[in-house]
Design an enzyme around this catalytic site. Structure first.
Site, PDB file in Angstrom:
ATOM      1  CG  ASP A 197      -3.642   8.055   1.558  1.00 45.88           C
ATOM      2  OD1 ASP A 197      -2.992   7.056   1.178  1.00 45.88           O
ATOM      3  OD2 ASP A 197      -4.836   7.991   1.902  1.00 45.88           O
ATOM      4  CG  ASP A 258      -7.461   2.145   4.196  1.00 48.49           C
ATOM      5  OD1 ASP A 258      -6.238   2.351   4.263  1.00 48.49           O
ATOM      6  OD2 ASP A 258      -8.261   2.957   3.689  1.00 48.49           O
TER       7      ASP A 258
END
Length: 446
Positions: A197, A258
């Site tokens: 990430d 997301d």
């Protein structure tokens, strides 16, 4: 190792072959040096890459030759660490073992879903005394290596999460200044897939930093799928991602925010892919994929028609298919949809060409997407209606309108593989598309 000498507020670089800057015992010095001298992380990473690339090639791990398929914790289970009040749903070794059992026993593995991946929130609040990552000791009492062994015993592969920044998105220890140590730790644990990430980091450092971590993964000698979030964070910051570099570095990469368990989220991602920003579809190929995020089929936010759309469009977009749902309580209907071998065959087509939106039909909300598939000359074609005006929409196009130029094609239904007729370039192709719905075909030359 690169040593930064701050005695005169300047730095010198010394390179040693067998030790590296991310070894834990040097980490605190590194952080202090960078803070005290104002050296930019980007410059440090550049120096690191010069040394690494002398001995290590770029991404060539032979993995993800078709889009990875599996199960991931995040969308359904988020960062639930409360194992006292929610013992069945917290991020823990118990949850992973239960989901691994269902993947293996309920037909998902047989359909191709082979990875089980822990996202954020598996970590302890701090590294151990040697600077190594460690799992939360209460929620993962057996340790990650033992959990990996359990997953492997089920015939599955194990994936794990880390972050390029100093902290993960949820505030756990990140990999900044520890990239080599963390890559080696994952290899020693037997990890097969790493999601990296980009929270709490500088997007300007990502071109070099993500490449550095990829080189460290390769250096371990253990094959690990490398899943990046590099272009997403750069786009958020207003930068144009270097997709050629990303393709060389990562097996898959996120390009959008997301996903959430809603039609608004799913349809917005599809619309984003339809615009094909920066020609990102051209960079998809075997071993390298644009990643629109998880499948939310089987949760709470999609109707059955909308779930069919997500399955069909992830297949057309040659997207990784990572479920994030509770496999203990999924309905039979959603289970059949997720394990539909006809749709999965389109997704896993070995040509590895990402599909694109090729037509928006005038006077309607229906659009047509096409993906070249094998055998060469064949296509997967989706008639898609993201809008919902309460009534199915009939449309008619010619084969030529949707890129079919051979003398004739046999159409098969993309979901049930039933024959739907033969069409040529000038034949009318008539379909009725439900609101928030899709009609999916395979077209093979005859």
């Amino acid at each position: 190792m690169i040593i930064l000498n701050t005695s005169t507020r300047r730095f010198k670089v010394k390179t040693y072959r067998k030790t590296h800057i991310h070894n834990a015992k040097y980490c605190k010095c590194w952080i202090d040096c960078i803070r005290d001298t104002g050296i930019k992380m980007k410059n440090v990473l550049l120096l690191l890459l010069v040394q690494l690339t002398r001995d290590i090639s770029g991404l060539d791990n032979g993995l993800a030759l078709t889009p990875p398929m599996g199960w991931l914790t995040w969308e359904r289970f988020r960062c639930n660490t409360d194992c006292v009040n929610r013992p069945d749903d917290c991020i823990s070794e118990t949850l992973i073992k239960v989901m691994a059992d269902h993947l293996a026993a309920d037909g998902y593995l047989a359909a191709g879903y082979q990875y089980i991946i822990i996202d954020d929130c598996w970590l302890a609040p701090d590294r151990d005394a040697h600077g190594r990552l460690q799992p939360d000791p209460v929620r993962f009492p057996s340790g990650i290596a033992a959990l990996v062994e359990y997953v492997h015993e089920q015939g599955l592969k194990f994936g794990i999460y880390e972050d390029f920044g100093v902290r993960t998105c949820a505030g756990f220890p990140g990999s900044e200044f520890y990239m080599e140590t963390d890559a080696q730790t994952f290899a020693e644990w037997g990890v097969d897939y790493v999601k990296f990430d980009g929270c709490n980091s500088n997007p300007q450092d990502m071109d070099l930093g993500y490449e550095a971590f990829g080189l460290f993964l390769n250096k371990t000698g253990r094959p690990m799928v490398y899943s990046c979030e590099w272009p997403m964070y750069q786009q958020f910051a207003g930068f144009k991602p270097d997709y050629a570099a990303i393709q060389r570095t990562c097996n898959m990469w996120r390009v959008h925010g997301d996903i959430s368990d809603s039609w608004t989220s799913v349809s917005s991602i599809i619309s984003y892919y339809g615009k094909d920003y920066n020609n990102m579809s051209l960079y998809a190929k075997p071993g390298a994929w644009n990643d629109p995020d998880m499948l939310v089929v089987g949760n709470f936010g999609l109707s059955y028609e909308q779930a069919r759309v997500q399955m069909a469009m992830w297949a057309i977009m040659a997207a990784p298919m990572l479920m994030s749902t509770d496999l203990r309580s999924i309905t039979a209907q959603d289970h059949l949809l997720l394990t539909n071998l006809n749709v999965i065959a389109i997704n896993q087509d070995p040509l590895g060409i990402q599909g694109r939106r090729i037509l928006q039909i005038n006077g309607t909300n229906v659009e047509v997407w096409s993906r070249p598939i094998s055998p060469v000359g064949s296509f997967a074609i989706a008639f898609l209606q993201l809008a919902n005006h309460g009534d199915p929409t009939p449309v008619s196009v010619t084969g030529r309108d949707i890129g079919l130029t051979a003398s004739g094609y046999m159409f098969m239904d993309g979901f049930n593989n039933q024959p739907m007729g033969t069409y040529g370039p000038d034949s009318p192709v008539k379909v009725v598309v439900n609101p928030n719905g899709v009609v999916l075909f395979r077209a093979k030359p005859i």
